[in-house]
Structures are given as structure tokens and as C-alpha cells.
Design a protein around this motif. Structure first.
Motif, PDB file in Angstrom:
ATOM      1  N   CYS A   6       0.820  -1.214   0.000  1.00  0.00           N
ATOM      2  CA  CYS A   6       0.000   0.000   0.000  1.00  0.00           C
ATOM      3  C   CYS A   6       0.854   1.263   0.000  1.00  0.00           C
ATOM      4  O   CYS A   6       0.504   2.248  -0.635  1.00  0.00           O
ATOM      5  N   SER A   8      -9.195  -2.536   2.654  1.00  0.00           N
ATOM      6  CA  SER A   8      -9.828  -2.959   1.407  1.00  0.00           C
ATOM      7  C   SER A   8      -9.182  -4.235   0.864  1.00  0.00           C
ATOM      8  O   SER A   8      -9.875  -5.171   0.444  1.00  0.00           O
ATOM      9  N   ARG A   9      -7.865  -4.288   0.875  1.00  0.00           N
ATOM     10  CA  ARG A   9      -7.171  -5.471   0.370  1.00  0.00           C
ATOM     11  C   ARG A   9      -7.443  -6.706   1.216  1.00  0.00           C
ATOM     12  O   ARG A   9      -7.641  -7.796   0.684  1.00  0.00           O
ATOM     13  N   GLU A  23      -6.566   1.477   2.437  1.00  0.00           N
ATOM     14  CA  GLU A  23      -6.178   0.577   1.347  1.00  0.00           C
ATOM     15  C   GLU A  23      -5.902  -0.824   1.888  1.00  0.00           C
ATOM     16  O   GLU A  23      -6.302  -1.824   1.287  1.00  0.00           O
TER      17      GLU A  23
END
Length: 92
Positions: A16, A49-50, A46
Motif C-alpha cells: 500500500c 480494502s485489500r 487501502e
């Protein structure tokens, strides 16, 4: 499914933030706040989300908001995985 580890999180955080793998994140770093490790809220969003996409889970905003350290974040992910895993195994 195996547990999510701090090493898994650090790898995602490196991706990220665009850091090289040579950046050392030790086990002691797991107890430090993300801000002290140089990660801002954008990098954390991020990472969330991943993790959600990779593991097929949805992390509760209040839980993640309280996870100020990598260790707390990993604990929140593993708690969600524990809730999800029995349902997946029963369906399989």
C-alpha cells in the motif's frame, strides 16, 4: 483457513505504501501505533480494502477504528475470520 498474521499485514502495508521489502518491520512494531510507524489513514484504508477482498470478509468500521496498532488490526481480522470460517466449512 490459516490465521492472518502481522507478517501478512506488514506485507500488505508495504504494498500500500510502496515500500521496499527491505524496510524492517519487527515484531515489536506490531505493538506500536500505525501513525508512529509512518502509516496514514489512506494507507490503512487501502490495507483494509485489500484484506476484505483477499479473505472475503467485511471488517466492522468501529472495530477497525479502534485497532490503532498492527497487533489490534490482526486480532480484528482473525476475529472476523473465526466468525466466517464455520459457515464456510458447513456449506462446503
Amino acid at each position: 483457513m490459516s490465521a492472518f498474521t502481522t507478517e501478512d499485514l506488514f506485507q500488505i502495508m508495504r504494498e500500500c505504501a510502496g515500500e521496499e521489502e527491505s524496510v524492517e518491520l519487527s515484531a515489536a512494531a506490531a505493538e506500536q501505533e500505525f501513525s508512529l510507524l509512518g502509516y496514514d489513514s489512506l494507507a490503512l484504508m487501502e490495507a483494509i480494502s485489500r484484506v476484505e477482498r483477499r479473505f472475503g470478509i467485511e471488517l466492522p468500521e468501529d472495530t477497525i477504528g479502534e485497532a490503532l496498532t498492527p497487533a489490534a488490526f490482526v486480532g480484528a481480522v482473525n476475529a472476523e475470520l473465526a466468525v466466517r470460517t464455520p459457515a464456510v466449512e458447513a456449506a462446503g
